[in-house]
Motif scaffolding. Structure first.
Motif, PDB file in Angstrom:
ATOM      1  N   GLN A   1       0.831  -1.208   0.000  1.00 11.27           N
ATOM      2  CA  GLN A   1       0.000   0.000   0.000  1.00 11.27           C
ATOM      3  C   GLN A   1       0.866   1.259   0.000  1.00 11.27           C
ATOM      4  O   GLN A   1       0.608   2.211  -0.748  1.00 11.27           O
ATOM      5  N   ALA A   2       1.927   1.263   0.816  1.00 12.40           N
ATOM      6  CA  ALA A   2       2.817   2.428   0.847  1.00 12.40           C
ATOM      7  C   ALA A   2       3.579   2.551  -0.468  1.00 12.40           C
ATOM      8  O   ALA A   2       3.754   3.660  -0.990  1.00 12.40           O
ATOM      9  N   LEU A   3       4.028   1.427  -1.030  1.00  8.14           N
ATOM     10  CA  LEU A   3       4.720   1.486  -2.319  1.00  8.14           C
ATOM     11  C   LEU A   3       3.787   2.011  -3.400  1.00  8.14           C
ATOM     12  O   LEU A   3       4.184   2.836  -4.225  1.00  8.14           O
ATOM     13  N   ASP A   4       2.545   1.573  -3.382  1.00 11.97           N
ATOM     14  CA  ASP A   4       1.569   2.055  -4.358  1.00 11.97           C
ATOM     15  C   ASP A   4       1.422   3.576  -4.257  1.00 11.97           C
ATOM     16  O   ASP A   4       1.321   4.268  -5.267  1.00 11.97           O
ATOM     17  N   GLY A   5       1.456   4.098  -3.037  1.00  8.09           N
ATOM     18  CA  GLY A   5       1.414   5.543  -2.855  1.00  8.09           C
ATOM     19  C   GLY A   5       2.655   6.219  -3.416  1.00  8.09           C
ATOM     20  O   GLY A   5       2.567   7.261  -4.073  1.00  8.09           O
ATOM     21  N   ALA A   6       3.828   5.605  -3.180  1.00  2.00           N
ATOM     22  CA  ALA A   6       5.073   6.172  -3.711  1.00  2.00           C
ATOM     23  C   ALA A   6       5.067   6.153  -5.238  1.00  2.00           C
ATOM     24  O   ALA A   6       5.536   7.105  -5.881  1.00  2.00           O
ATOM     25  N   ILE A   7       4.518   5.109  -5.818  1.00  2.00           N
ATOM     26  CA  ILE A   7       4.394   5.032  -7.287  1.00  2.00           C
ATOM     27  C   ILE A   7       3.479   6.149  -7.769  1.00  2.00           C
ATOM     28  O   ILE A   7       3.764   6.822  -8.764  1.00  2.00           O
ATOM     29  N   TRP A   8       2.381   6.360  -7.074  1.00  2.00           N
ATOM     30  CA  TRP A   8       1.419   7.401  -7.446  1.00  2.00           C
ATOM     31  C   TRP A   8       2.078   8.772  -7.408  1.00  2.00           C
ATOM     32  O   TRP A   8       1.920   9.580  -8.319  1.00  2.00           O
ATOM     33  N   VAL A   9       2.875   9.023  -6.353  1.00  2.00           N
ATOM     34  CA  VAL A   9       3.592  10.295  -6.238  1.00  2.00           C
ATOM     35  C   VAL A   9       4.597  10.425  -7.370  1.00  2.00           C
ATOM     36  O   VAL A   9       4.682  11.467  -8.034  1.00  2.00           O
ATOM     37  N   ARG A  10       5.357   9.383  -7.626  1.00  2.00           N
ATOM     38  CA  ARG A  10       6.357   9.401  -8.699  1.00  2.00           C
ATOM     39  C   ARG A  10       5.700   9.710 -10.040  1.00  2.00           C
ATOM     40  O   ARG A  10       6.197  10.507 -10.824  1.00  2.00           O
ATOM     41  N   ASN A  11       4.568   9.067 -10.305  1.00  2.00           N
ATOM     42  CA  ASN A  11       3.895   9.295 -11.581  1.00  2.00           C
ATOM     43  C   ASN A  11       3.373  10.723 -11.698  1.00  2.00           C
ATOM     44  O   ASN A  11       3.390  11.297 -12.794  1.00  2.00           O
ATOM     45  N   SER A  12       2.945  11.293 -10.594  1.00  2.00           N
ATOM     46  CA  SER A  12       2.510  12.693 -10.615  1.00  2.00           C
ATOM     47  C   SER A  12       3.655  13.613 -10.978  1.00  2.00           C
ATOM     48  O   SER A  12       3.485  14.575 -11.729  1.00  2.00           O
ATOM     49  N   ILE A  13       4.831  13.314 -10.447  1.00  2.00           N
ATOM     50  CA  ILE A  13       6.005  14.137 -10.731  1.00  2.00           C
ATOM     51  C   ILE A  13       6.487  13.909 -12.162  1.00  2.00           C
ATOM     52  O   ILE A  13       6.726  14.850 -12.913  1.00  2.00           O
ATOM     53  N   ALA A  14       6.597  12.645 -12.545  1.00  2.00           N
ATOM     54  CA  ALA A  14       7.169  12.317 -13.859  1.00  2.00           C
ATOM     55  C   ALA A  14       6.234  12.642 -15.017  1.00  2.00           C
ATOM     56  O   ALA A  14       6.694  13.073 -16.078  1.00  2.00           O
ATOM     57  N   HIS A  15       4.943  12.435 -14.823  1.00  2.00           N
ATOM     58  CA  HIS A  15       4.006  12.592 -15.943  1.00  2.00           C
ATOM     59  C   HIS A  15       3.090  13.799 -15.814  1.00  2.00           C
ATOM     60  O   HIS A  15       2.456  14.198 -16.785  1.00  2.00           O
ATOM     61  N   GLY A  16       3.026  14.365 -14.623  1.00  3.97           N
ATOM     62  CA  GLY A  16       2.125  15.500 -14.417  1.00  3.97           C
ATOM     63  C   GLY A  16       2.828  16.738 -13.918  1.00  3.97           C
ATOM     64  O   GLY A  16       2.177  17.672 -13.456  1.00  3.97           O
ATOM     65  N   SER A  17       4.150  16.746 -13.950  1.00  8.06           N
ATOM     66  CA  SER A  17       4.958  17.894 -13.499  1.00  8.06           C
ATOM     67  C   SER A  17       4.595  18.343 -12.088  1.00  8.06           C
ATOM     68  O   SER A  17       4.559  19.529 -11.790  1.00  8.06           O
ATOM     69  N   GLY A  18       4.314  17.373 -11.230  1.00  9.20           N
ATOM     70  CA  GLY A  18       3.998  17.699  -9.836  1.00  9.20           C
ATOM     71  C   GLY A  18       2.520  17.880  -9.574  1.00  9.20           C
ATOM     72  O   GLY A  18       2.105  18.067  -8.443  1.00  9.20           O
ATOM     73  N   GLY A  19       1.722  17.811 -10.615  1.00 10.09           N
ATOM     74  CA  GLY A  19       0.270  17.858 -10.462  1.00 10.09           C
ATOM     75  C   GLY A  19      -0.286  16.499 -10.841  1.00 10.09           C
ATOM     76  O   GLY A  19       0.454  15.572 -11.132  1.00 10.09           O
ATOM     77  N   LEU A  20      -1.582  16.388 -10.855  1.00  8.45           N
ATOM     78  CA  LEU A  20      -2.183  15.120 -11.250  1.00  8.45           C
ATOM     79  C   LEU A  20      -1.991  14.912 -12.753  1.00  8.45           C
ATOM     80  O   LEU A  20      -2.231  15.818 -13.542  1.00  8.45           O
ATOM     81  N   SER A  21      -1.538  13.726 -13.121  1.00  5.09           N
ATOM     82  CA  SER A  21      -1.411  13.407 -14.539  1.00  5.09           C
ATOM     83  C   SER A  21      -2.806  13.128 -15.102  1.00  5.09           C
ATOM     84  O   SER A  21      -3.779  13.008 -14.357  1.00  5.09           O
ATOM     85  N   ARG A  22      -2.914  13.011 -16.399  1.00 10.63           N
ATOM     86  CA  ARG A  22      -4.215  12.746 -17.021  1.00 10.63           C
ATOM     87  C   ARG A  22      -4.815  11.435 -16.525  1.00 10.63           C
ATOM     88  O   ARG A  22      -6.019  11.280 -16.469  1.00 10.63           O
ATOM     89  N   MET A  23      -3.972  10.464 -16.180  1.00  8.66           N
ATOM     90  CA  MET A  23      -4.446   9.144 -15.783  1.00  8.66           C
ATOM     91  C   MET A  23      -4.823   9.064 -14.303  1.00  8.66           C
ATOM     92  O   MET A  23      -5.440   8.099 -13.888  1.00  8.66           O
ATOM     93  N   GLN A  24      -4.449  10.037 -13.533  1.00 10.52           N
ATOM     94  CA  GLN A  24      -4.687   9.972 -12.097  1.00 10.52           C
ATOM     95  C   GLN A  24      -6.004  10.631 -11.720  1.00 10.52           C
ATOM     96  O   GLN A  24      -6.443  11.588 -12.346  1.00 10.52           O
ATOM     97  N   LYS A  25      -6.600  10.093 -10.679  1.00 11.65           N
ATOM     98  CA  LYS A  25      -7.875  10.617 -10.191  1.00 11.65           C
ATOM     99  C   LYS A  25      -7.646  11.307  -8.853  1.00 11.65           C
ATOM    100  O   LYS A  25      -6.877  10.842  -8.017  1.00 11.65           O
ATOM    101  N   ARG A  26      -8.316  12.402  -8.682  1.00 11.76           N
ATOM    102  CA  ARG A  26      -8.191  13.144  -7.426  1.00 11.76           C
ATOM    103  C   ARG A  26      -8.560  12.244  -6.238  1.00 11.76           C
ATOM    104  O   ARG A  26      -7.985  12.371  -5.159  1.00 11.76           O
ATOM    105  N   ALA A  27      -9.487  11.318  -6.441  1.00 11.12           N
ATOM    106  CA  ALA A  27      -9.903  10.424  -5.358  1.00 11.12           C
ATOM    107  C   ALA A  27      -8.756   9.547  -4.869  1.00 11.12           C
ATOM    108  O   ALA A  27      -8.787   9.054  -3.744  1.00 11.12           O
ATOM    109  N   GLU A  28      -7.721   9.358  -5.693  1.00 12.73           N
ATOM    110  CA  GLU A  28      -6.576   8.534  -5.309  1.00 12.73           C
ATOM    111  C   GLU A  28      -5.543   9.312  -4.498  1.00 12.73           C
ATOM    112  O   GLU A  28      -4.532   8.762  -4.080  1.00 12.73           O
TER     113      GLU A  28
END
Length: 132
Positions: A60-87
């Motif tokens: 669960q914690a790794l999944d959160g770290a992946i989510w954060v990484r993807n926000s940085i890598a694909h969304g420039s620190g914001g939510l990427s197109r694939m991410q949901k605010r609910a996550e």
């Protein structure tokens, strides 16, 4: 599409050395598709090695770290197109704040992400130890 991770290929290669050719073929196909997404990686670990990474205490914690990484890598620190605010609770569990759609990391939240990754690697090593 991401390039194949040479470490994953080496792991599959080491695990398949003593297998018959048919099993090596199937294992090679799993290795080839396992680098695309974390769901694909988890599926390959389960199919090939019988390791259910999603059941690890650290998942669960790794999944959160992946989510954060993807926000940085694909969304420039914001939510990427694939991410949901609910996550966003995934990030918040690691101490990463989401304010006005942007992630705010502190030293403590970065350390929690690192700890999540390290804990996962330890569990994966423990689970895979006798396999490789």
């Amino acid at each position: 599409m991401e390039a194949e991770d040479p470490r994953a290929a080496a792991l599959f290669d080491r695990a398949s050395r003593q297998l018959p050719d048919g099993a090596k073929f199937v294992m090679g196909k799993e290795a080839a598709k396992s680098h695309g997404t974390w769901d694909a990686r988890k599926e390959a670990l389960t199919k090939v090695f019988g390791i259910r990474a999603g059941n690890f205490r650290s998942w669960q914690a790794l999944d959160g770290a992946i989510w954060v990484r993807n926000s940085i890598a694909h969304g420039s620190g914001g939510l990427s197109r694939m991410q949901k605010r609910a996550e966003a609770t995934k990030a918040e569990a690691l101490g990463v704040a989401l304010i006005d759609g942007r992630l705010y990391l502190r030293d403590e939240s970065v350390a929690r992400c690192v700890d999540a990754c390290c804990a996962f690697v330890v569990e994966l090593d423990d689970a895979a130890g006798p396999l490789i």
